[in-house]
Design a protein around this motif. Structure first.
Motif, PDB file in Angstrom:
ATOM      1  N   SER A  64       2.532   4.380  -5.993  1.00  0.00           N
ATOM      2  CA  SER A  64       2.557   3.362  -4.936  1.00  0.00           C
ATOM      3  C   SER A  64       2.151   3.935  -3.581  1.00  0.00           C
ATOM      4  O   SER A  64       1.419   3.281  -2.825  1.00  0.00           O
ATOM      5  CB  SER A  64       3.929   2.692  -4.853  1.00  0.00           C
ATOM      6  N   LEU A  65       2.581   5.143  -3.253  1.00  0.00           N
ATOM      7  CA  LEU A  65       2.192   5.736  -1.968  1.00  0.00           C
ATOM      8  C   LEU A  65       0.716   6.115  -1.939  1.00  0.00           C
ATOM      9  O   LEU A  65       0.016   5.831  -0.965  1.00  0.00           O
ATOM     10  CB  LEU A  65       3.055   6.960  -1.653  1.00  0.00           C
ATOM     11  N   SER A  66       0.244   6.739  -3.006  1.00  0.00           N
ATOM     12  CA  SER A  66      -1.162   7.166  -3.014  1.00  0.00           C
ATOM     13  C   SER A  66      -2.110   5.965  -3.011  1.00  0.00           C
ATOM     14  O   SER A  66      -3.126   5.979  -2.319  1.00  0.00           O
ATOM     15  CB  SER A  66      -1.448   8.076  -4.212  1.00  0.00           C
ATOM     16  N   GLY A  68      -1.361   3.083  -1.730  1.00  0.00           N
ATOM     17  CA  GLY A  68      -1.244   2.548  -0.376  1.00  0.00           C
ATOM     18  C   GLY A  68      -2.176   3.256   0.591  1.00  0.00           C
ATOM     19  O   GLY A  68      -2.793   2.630   1.460  1.00  0.00           O
ATOM     20  N   VAL A  69      -2.296   4.573   0.445  1.00  0.00           N
ATOM     21  CA  VAL A  69      -3.206   5.347   1.294  1.00  0.00           C
ATOM     22  C   VAL A  69      -4.657   4.961   0.999  1.00  0.00           C
ATOM     23  O   VAL A  69      -5.471   4.818   1.923  1.00  0.00           O
ATOM     24  CB  VAL A  69      -2.976   6.871   1.116  1.00  0.00           C
ATOM     25  N   ILE A  71      -5.703   2.052  -0.072  1.00  0.00           N
ATOM     26  CA  ILE A  71      -5.892   0.723   0.520  1.00  0.00           C
ATOM     27  C   ILE A  71      -6.061   0.831   2.037  1.00  0.00           C
ATOM     28  O   ILE A  71      -6.933   0.173   2.618  1.00  0.00           O
ATOM     29  CB  ILE A  71      -4.730  -0.219   0.136  1.00  0.00           C
ATOM     30  N   CYS A  72      -5.253   1.668   2.683  1.00  0.00           N
ATOM     31  CA  CYS A  72      -5.408   1.874   4.138  1.00  0.00           C
ATOM     32  C   CYS A  72      -6.795   2.419   4.459  1.00  0.00           C
ATOM     33  O   CYS A  72      -7.424   1.987   5.430  1.00  0.00           O
ATOM     34  CB  CYS A  72      -4.338   2.827   4.663  1.00  0.00           C
ATOM     35  N   GLY A  85      -6.200   9.600  -0.276  1.00  0.00           N
ATOM     36  CA  GLY A  85      -5.569   8.724  -1.259  1.00  0.00           C
ATOM     37  C   GLY A  85      -6.111   8.913  -2.663  1.00  0.00           C
ATOM     38  O   GLY A  85      -5.351   8.928  -3.634  1.00  0.00           O
ATOM     39  N   SER A  89      -4.039  10.371  -5.818  1.00  0.00           N
ATOM     40  CA  SER A  89      -3.954   9.623  -7.076  1.00  0.00           C
ATOM     41  C   SER A  89      -4.460  10.463  -8.248  1.00  0.00           C
ATOM     42  O   SER A  89      -3.870  10.449  -9.339  1.00  0.00           O
ATOM     43  CB  SER A  89      -4.758   8.326  -6.989  1.00  0.00           C
TER      44      SER A  89
END
Length: 116
Positions: A64-66, A68-69, A71-72, A85, A89
């Motif tokens: 979820s964090l990777s 999210g990065v 997507i950012c 990101g 991942s």
């Protein structure tokens, strides 16, 4: 097919997709090699105790964090953030592919692959 094999295949798929999109985006492979193992710095939490170690490791080894990065990076049109990101991942996918899973606070070797 047992659940453990499915988790290994899922890790391979994430690794392969991350590599594909990294290459497709024409990002730096030198940066990829430099940053690939950086998430493993989270294992330093085990120097404090198993609970802190597992918490930090799991925080840095969750998709979820990777994602999210990633997507950012896409939203901001920032190639560096996107690269970080995708590398992150890829690292998680690589770990899952070879059998390193999310950790339980009992000991480092106790992970979700062992309990599937």
């Amino acid at each position: 097919m047992n659940n453990k094999i499915i988790l290994h295949i899922e890790g391979f798929a994430i690794l392969a997709l991350s590599l594909y999109f990294y290459g497709y985006s024409q990002l730096s492979w030198v940066l990829f090699l430099i940053l690939l193992l950086v998430p493993d710095i989270s294992m330093l939490g085990y120097l404090y105790n198993n609970k802190v170690g597992a918490m930090l490791y799991n925080l840095f080894h969750t998709y979820s964090l990777s994602i999210g990065v990633v997507i950012c990076g896409l939203i901001l049109s920032n190639q560096t953030i996107l690269a970080v990101g995708l590398i992150w991942s890829a690292h998680i996918g690589m770990d899952r592919m070879i059998g390193y899973g999310l950790k339980y606070p009992t000991e480092f070797k106790d992970n979700h692959f062992n309990r599937v």
